[in-house]
Design a protein around this motif. Structure first.
Motif, PDB file in Angstrom:
ATOM      1  N   ARG A  54      73.578  42.867   9.041  1.00 48.95           N
ATOM      2  CA  ARG A  54      74.428  42.770   7.849  1.00 48.95           C
ATOM      3  C   ARG A  54      75.470  43.880   7.836  1.00 48.95           C
ATOM      4  O   ARG A  54      76.651  43.656   7.553  1.00 48.95           O
ATOM      5  N   ASP A  91      78.080  43.393  10.723  1.00 49.85           N
ATOM      6  CA  ASP A  91      79.060  42.364  10.391  1.00 49.85           C
ATOM      7  C   ASP A  91      80.140  42.924   9.469  1.00 49.85           C
ATOM      8  O   ASP A  91      81.330  42.649   9.654  1.00 49.85           O
ATOM      9  N   PRO A  98      67.952  33.296   7.918  1.00 45.03           N
ATOM     10  CA  PRO A  98      69.101  32.377   7.770  1.00 45.03           C
ATOM     11  C   PRO A  98      70.433  33.081   7.527  1.00 45.03           C
ATOM     12  O   PRO A  98      71.448  32.717   8.134  1.00 45.03           O
ATOM     13  N   ALA A  99      70.464  34.091   6.650  1.00 40.78           N
ATOM     14  CA  ALA A  99      71.741  34.740   6.326  1.00 40.78           C
ATOM     15  C   ALA A  99      72.311  35.460   7.540  1.00 40.78           C
ATOM     16  O   ALA A  99      73.515  35.378   7.823  1.00 40.78           O
ATOM     17  N   GLU A 100      71.446  36.166   8.268  1.00 43.42           N
ATOM     18  CA  GLU A 100      71.911  36.909   9.437  1.00 43.42           C
ATOM     19  C   GLU A 100      72.274  35.946  10.570  1.00 43.42           C
ATOM     20  O   GLU A 100      73.229  36.180  11.321  1.00 43.42           O
ATOM     21  N   ARG A 101      71.501  34.879  10.705  1.00 46.30           N
ATOM     22  CA  ARG A 101      71.823  33.896  11.744  1.00 46.30           C
ATOM     23  C   ARG A 101      73.197  33.291  11.494  1.00 46.30           C
ATOM     24  O   ARG A 101      73.984  33.095  12.426  1.00 46.30           O
ATOM     25  N   ARG A 102      73.508  33.027  10.239  1.00 41.15           N
ATOM     26  CA  ARG A 102      74.809  32.437   9.917  1.00 41.15           C
ATOM     27  C   ARG A 102      75.943  33.415  10.214  1.00 41.15           C
ATOM     28  O   ARG A 102      77.015  33.007  10.667  1.00 41.15           O
ATOM     29  N   ARG A 103      75.725  34.704   9.964  1.00 41.30           N
ATOM     30  CA  ARG A 103      76.766  35.691  10.270  1.00 41.30           C
ATOM     31  C   ARG A 103      77.092  35.690  11.760  1.00 41.30           C
ATOM     32  O   ARG A 103      78.259  35.700  12.163  1.00 41.30           O
ATOM     33  N   GLU A 134      84.247  29.118   3.628  1.00 38.93           N
ATOM     34  CA  GLU A 134      83.652  29.386   4.940  1.00 38.93           C
ATOM     35  C   GLU A 134      84.135  28.424   6.028  1.00 38.93           C
ATOM     36  O   GLU A 134      83.518  28.333   7.095  1.00 38.93           O
TER      37      GLU A 134
END
Length: 725
Positions: free
Chosen positions: A119, A122, A159-164, A245
């Motif tokens: 996080r 990014d 999920p949040a980190e994978r999407r980044r 996005e």
């Protein structure tokens, strides 16, 4: 001192809790945790994170700074790394530099690729290039490469980190050539727009990181300037062309090619004829039903490097299309309605005329269609006749023509424009370097790659380059000297930099260069930069910089001209002594008298140019390794030298009979007391028969070990000119 510090912190907590309780009630929110149950640092950190979330950035900085200074990697139970939130707050309060410094320190304190690290990383990458904060470009680019390494292996991430990470990977796919897409598991025929379109294989991370390193053409700098250019473009595109996005087609082209030099807004609001003849009579059609278009042209990339975007129905999202896509959906679907004055048919023709009229001013490709539609509408206004198509037939004709032209453009643009283009060299005057290279086996088993190069003297006058510079320079105060700095950077199989070699060549003063200007074969003496490798497979990045002054301290190290090149996928020469090996063929200039003296390969003058004339005294030099001994401790070997001369035919005969090919060969047998030998052959080109104006010459050297029967061969190519080179 420790007791005093704790009493001060405890006092701060008491003050903050009271103030925060009042603030919480005023916002109508309930506290998430019982602060009394938390430790001192956890209490401050939690309150500081909550302050950042609700936009109280100055309060967040005040609360989180002491926690961060005590432990840069501190994480709260719910909010994650305090350094991430402190950087966010500092960015809002003081700007990007303090934020990036905070995030960089936080990343060093966290476990790499942990959720908190990803996080924070990014945020560092995005903010660095979005704000143009150059001091952090290098660390941000390296961090981005860490993300890219995860391609194909992101399933285990939250999920949040994978999407980044997937978003960074998606933005990379926009610039990938087709061969790299195939290697990472993507189908080049599929248009990739969203994260859900990604289908990376397990090797994608390794392939992509190696490819990005390969894009770094400037061997003399530690930075990957092409990667940084890409990341700047990405942030520009996200800021201007990203919606929920999703990066629309304008953003994807921008990431590939950069800002367009020529732009045009194609509109329908200003057409009085469209309003009077189409919109006003129609009860269901408005000017808003016609989609605005945006035209981009990259004229320096060729005639086909232009793009037409149309606005999607949801508004402000533009996709790549053709003129047809700007017509209202109902008009597009029913433009072939029968009837000489069908509202849909006429609306289609008039709308196409309005759009094509604007586009034809910028690009003649649209002129033919515009003239045809304009003439037909003029014909209709005269009442028509029997010798022209009906409006329906004309609409169908224009539709088919537009589809055909758009399809052709898409195909040709794919072939000519390429996946991506860099503008890094646009403002830099090129240095006309010609070079050749050859690998040799050193006594210790390392492979030595020698790069031979030269530059025409006409291309080296520093006054010429300074005169074209946008900077205001007092030429009278500048030194006469300049130098060419050649750099060879060794990279491993994954394009990671290992080490580099640098040489410097002094350039004559401008007066001497002017005196020699225009003389035939006016080149600086051939130079060599060599680099050793013990890696089985390696790559070389090459760079030549002409700089003002005799040293780096002179004239501010002003860069005059630059050239770059790459030698990829080179293989180490076999050093095991188990099989026959030979060097590459080194093309040299040689005096026949030198054949009478002991041969010294390193003393020979290399010939780096790609062309030569019949009177150029050329020879081929090479070395042979690991020859086998016979029973008398002697080696015997045979050398076959084959010359293939290919002269292109002219006109239709080339297609019927092909090119003229002349082949000659010579064979010699030698013996030696050494397993390692040097050989030099003189090329008597003046004796060659029927030499054309220009011939492509391939020299093939084949060495056979007469003891073992093993053989190995190498070749070198040359363009032969029957006249001045």
């Amino acid at each position: 001192m420790r007791t005093t510090h704790l009493l001060w912190v405890a006092g701060l907590i008491g003050f903050v809790v009271v103030g925060c309780a009042s603030s919480t009630l005023s916002y109508g929110q309930q506290p998430q945790e019982n602060v009394a149950d938390l430790s001192i640092d956890e209490s401050i950190a939690t309150l500081g994170v909550e302050a950042a979330k609700r936009g109280d950035y100055e309060e967040s900085v005040q609360l989180l700074t002491p926690v961060f200074e005590n432990d840069a990697g501190y994480k709260t139970q719910q909010g994650g790394a305090v350094g991430y939130w402190l950087g966010h707050a500092r960015d809002e309060v003081s700007g990007p530099q303090p934020a990036l410094r905070t995030w960089n320190q936080t990343m060093r304190a966290l476990d790499e690729m942990s959720p908190a690290w990803m996080r924070t990383a990014d945020a560092l990458v995005r903010t660095t290039f979005a704000t143009g904060t150059h001091p952090y470009y290098e660390v941000a680019a390296q961090t981005f490469m860490t993300f890219i390494e995860q391609a194909g292996n992101t399933a285990s991430f939250p999920p949040a980190e994978r999407r980044r990470i997937q978003q960074h990977l998606l933005e990379t796919t926009f610039v990938l050539p087709d061969n790299i897409k195939r290697r990472v598991g993507l189908d080049p025929a599929d248009e990739i727009r969203r994260i859900t379109d990604l289908t990376f294989n397990e090797h994608a991370g390794e392939v992509l990181t190696a490819w990005w390193r390969q894009q770094d053409r400037q061997a003399a700098t530690p930075s990957n300037e092409r990667l940084m250019e890409h990341l700047v473009r990405v942030e520009d595109a996200r800021r201007a062309y990203m919606h929920d996005e999703y990066i629309d087609a304008r953003g994807r082209v921008y990431i590939r090619l950069g800002p367009p030099p020529i732009t045009l807004d194609v509109t329908f609001d200003d057409s009085a004829e469209l309003w009077r003849e189409v919109i006003r009579p129609s009860p269901s059609l408005t000017s808003f039903d016609f989609s605005p278009g945006i035209y981009w042209e990259y004229d320096e990339l060729g005639h086909e490097a232009h793009f037409l975007f149309f606005e999607e129905e949801q508004g402000d999202v533009y996709e790549l299309g053709g003129v047809m896509d700007m017509m209202p959906r109902r008009v597009r679907n029913h433009h072939a309605t029968q009837g000489s004055r069908s509202s849909n048919t006429y609306a289609f023709l008039r709308g196409m005329e309005v759009a094509l009229a604007q586009l034809s001013v910028y690009n003649p490709m649209y002129m033919e269609r515009y003239s045809e539609v304009e003439n037909y509408i003029a014909y209709l206004k005269t009442g028509g006749g029997l010798n022209f198509e009906t409006p329906t037939e004309q609409a169908v004709k224009v539709n088919h023509q537009s589809q055909r032209e758009d399809h052709r453009l898409k195909r040709i643009r794919r072939e000519t424009v390429g996946a991506a283009q860099s503008t890094l060299d646009n403002d830099q005057r090129p240095l006309d370097v010609q070079m050749r290279w050859a690998r040799f086996l050193d006594q210790d088993g390392a492979t030595r790659t020698e790069v031979y190069w030269s530059v025409p003297t006409d291309d080296l006058n520093p006054r010429d380059a300074i005169g074209e510079s946008p900077l205001e320079v007092d030429e009278s105060a500048l030194p006469d000297e300049s130098r060419v700095v050649a750099t060879a950077r060794l990279e491993d199989e994954q394009h990671r930099a290992a080490h580099q070699a640098t040489t410097q060549t002094d350039v004559e003063a401008p007066a001497d260069l002017e005196q020699n200007r225009g003389q035939e074969a006016a080149w600086i003496l051939p130079q060599t930069v060599a680099i050793r490798s013990e890696m089985p497979s390696f790559h070389l990045g090459l760079q030549w910089d002409q700089r003002l002054g005799a040293s780096a301290d002179a004239a501010g190290n002003f860069l005059l001209r630059q050239s770059t090149a790459r030698l990829d996928s080179l293989q180490q020469l076999d050093a095991t002594s188990t099989s026959l090996e030979m060097s590459d063929v080194k093309l040299v200039t040689v005096d026949p008298e030198s054949l009478r003296t002991p041969l010294d390969g390193e003393a020979l003058t290399p010939y780096p140019q790609q062309t030569a004339t019949l009177d150029t005294p050329l020879g081929v030099y090479f070395e042979v390794y690991h020859l086998a001994f016979d029973d008398s401790d002697r080696t015997r070997y045979t050398i076959d030298l084959e010359v293939n001369r290919e002269q292109p035919r002219r006109g239709i005969s080339r297609w019927v009979r092909g090119d003229d090919v002349t082949q000659t060969a010579t064979t010699t047998t030698s013996e030696s007391a050494q397993r390692r030998v040097q050989e030099l052959f003189l090329l008597d080109m003046e004796s060659w028969d029927d030499v054309g104006d220009q011939e492509e010459v391939t020299l093939t050297v084949r060495v056979t070990d007469d003891i073992t029967g093993d053989f190995v061969e190498r070749e070198v190519k040359l363009t032969l000119l029957n006249g001045a080179s």
